[in-house]
Design a protein around this motif. Structure first.
Motif: not given
Length: 417
Positions: A340-342, A344-352
C-alpha cells in the motif's frame, strides 16, 4: 565514558559456532529477548582484494531456519549460503557492505562480499565470497541497531551498552567503537553528527522516555513522558521520533516534544522514516490487553506540524511491513498481499501493488511471515508460504524479478555494494 579502540581484520570462516540471539515480542517483534542460535561456518572466506566488477553489485541477506542465504539483489540469484541452526536476526549495518548478526554476547558483522572504492571522480566495484568476520560489538541481549548521520549505534539490552561505530571505519574492516553504558533495558540509542547521543531511559521493568547526552555522555535534556518507549525513526532535517503507548516523542536538535495519540491507549511501537519527508510512518494499536492485535490503521506523524493522522488500510500488517520509498512515500505490506503506497502528507493511499497472495500473521513473532525491504527504487518482498522472493519496481508498480528458493525466508535486509 569508556572508549574502546581495536582493529580486527576480516577473517575466514573457521569451523565452529557462533551463538546468536534476537529480541522481540508477540505482536511487534521488539519487546523481549529470545533464545540462542548456533551459526555454523564454512572453510570459504572473502578475498580481501575481491574481484573487480563493472558496476555495484547490491546483495540481499535472508535468514531462514538453517542459515543465512545471500542473493544478488539485481538477479535474485543465490550467491552463497551460510549454514546455521535456530533463529537468526539480521540488522542493516549502513556501510553498504555489512549486516549485523545478533549474537548472545553482542553483534557480529557479516560481510556480504560487495563494496566500492572511490578514486577521485570515479568508483571501483568489487565482489568476494560472503563470510562472517571477527568484528564484534556490544554485550548480552543485543537489541536495536540504528543507522544515522554516517554512524551506526548498537544497543545491548542486557548490559545497557551503547556502541557507536563510524561507517567509514567499518567499511575498512576496522572494529572501532566509542562506547558508553546506561541502565540495562530494552532500549535504543542514536548517535548524531554533532557528537550528541539520544538514548532511551528505562530499566528491566519499564521504559519512560529519552535523554540527550553530550559528547562526554553527560545529560543535556530529557523527557519522561513516553511510557513503554519502543523503536525509532529519523526523518528530514535530522529529526528523530520514538514510539510510546500514547503517542510519539519528537527530538529536534536538543528540544524534545510529545505528540499525543487520539486514543488514551494508542500505541506506536514500530516506525519507518525517510530523509525525504518530515513524516514518520508508524504502526498503531489500541487494544491494551490484546495478546496479538492485528491493526488495520497506520499512523503518520508530521514532525513539522505535530499533526498525527491515522490511515485505514482495510487490511492488517506486521512489524516487518513498514518501509519508505525513494520520494518519502509510506509503504505498508498488507496481509492482503499488496504494497500500500501512501502519500505521507495527504494521508491517502495512492496505489496498491499486488505482489503475493493473502496471508495471516502467525501467533509467534519468530515465525516466518512476509517481509518488506526497500533499497532505492526497488521493493523486495518475501513469501514464506511459497518459498519465493519478489523484486518490485516502485516506479512502474510492476514485479521485475521473482525467484523460488529452497528454504522458508524469514528476516530480509540488504546492502548497496
Amino acid at each position: 565514558m569508556n572508549i574502546k579502540r581495536g582493529l580486527q581484520a576480516l577473517s575466514l570462516l573457521a569451523v565452529g559456532t557462533v551463538l546468536v540471539a534476537g529480541c522481540g515480542s508477540s505482536g511487534d517483534g521488539g519487546d523481549s529477548s529470545a533464545g540462542s542460535t548456533s551459526v555454523g561456518s564454512s572453510s570459504a572466506g572473502p578475498d580481501s582484494k575481491g574481484v573487480e566488477q563493472e558496476s555495484a553489485h547490491p546483495r540481499l541477506a535472508v535468514s531462514y531456519d538453517g542459515g543465512v542465504a545471500v542473493l544478488d539483489a539485481t538477479t535474485l540469484d543465490q550467491v552463497a549460503t551460510l549454514p546455521a541452526e535456530g533463529f537468526i536476526r539480521l540488522n542493516p549495518a549502513g556501510d553498504g557492505r555489512h549486516v549485523f548478526v545478533s549474537e548472545s554476547e553482542g553483534f557480529r558483522a557479516l560481510d556480504l562480499g560487495t563494496w566500492s572504492r572511490s578514486h577521485g571522480d570515479h568508483d571501483h566495484y568489487y565482489t568476494a565470497e560472503p563470510a562472517l568476520t571477527d568484528i564484534r560489538f556490544g554485550g548480552e541481549e543485543p537489541g536495536h541497531v540504528v543507522v544515522h548521520d554516517d554512524r551506526t549505534t548498537l544497543f545491548s539490552d542486557g548490559t545497557g551498552e551503547i556502541d557507536i561505530v563510524e561507517l567509514a571505519e567499518l567499511l575498512r574492516g576496522k572494529g572501532v567503537a566509542t562506547s558508553h553504558k546506561v541502565e540495562p533495558h530494552h532500549g535504543v540509542a542514536v548517535a548524531r553528527e554533532d557528537g550528541t547521543t539520544v538514548v532511551s531511559v528505562g530499566n528491566e521493568e519499564e521504559r519512560t522516555g529519552v535523554q540527550i547526552l553530550d559528547a562526554d555522555f553527560q545529560q543535556i535534556a530529557a523527557n519522561d513522558q513516553c511510557p513503554n518507549l519502543h523503536g525509532e525513526a529519523a526523518v528530514a532535517n535530522g529529526v528523530l521520533a520514538f514510539g510510546c503507548t500514547d503517542g510519539i516523542l519528537i527530538v529536534r536538535g536538543n528540544e524534545i516534544t510529545k505528540v499525543q495519540s487520539p486514543d488514551v491507549y494508542g500505541r506506536i511501537g514500530n516506525q519507518a522514516g525517510s530523509e525525504a519527508s518530515p513524516v514518520v510512518l508508524g504502526d498503531y494499536k489500541v487494544d491494551k490487553d490484546a495478546e496479538l492485535e492485528r491493526p488495520t490503521r497506520v499512523s503518520l506523524t508530521n514532525t513539522d506540524t505535530g499533526e498525527l493522522k491515522l490511515v485505514e488500510l482495510g487490511t492488517s500488517y506486521t512489524f516487518r511491513s513498514l518501509q519508505r520509498g525513494p520520494q518519502g512515500e509510506a509503504l505498508v505490506l498488507g496481509t492482503d498481499g499488496a504494497i500500500h503506497v501512501i502519500d505521507p502528507i495527504a494521508g491517502t493511499v495512492t496505489n496498491k501493488i499486488a505482489v503475493i497472495g493473502e496471508w495471516t500473521e502467525p501467533e509467534d513473532w519468530q515465525e516466518a511471515r512476509p517481509a518488506l525491504f526497500v533499497e532505492d527504487s526497488t521493493a523486495y518482498v518475501s513469501d514464506p508460504a511459497n518459498k519465493k522472493l519478489f523484486a518490485v519496481d516502485l516506479g512502474s508498480g510492476a514485479v521485475s524479478k521473482e525467484t523460488t528458493v529452497d528454504f522458508t525466508p524469514n528476516e530480509l535486509t540488504g546492502v548497496t555494494g
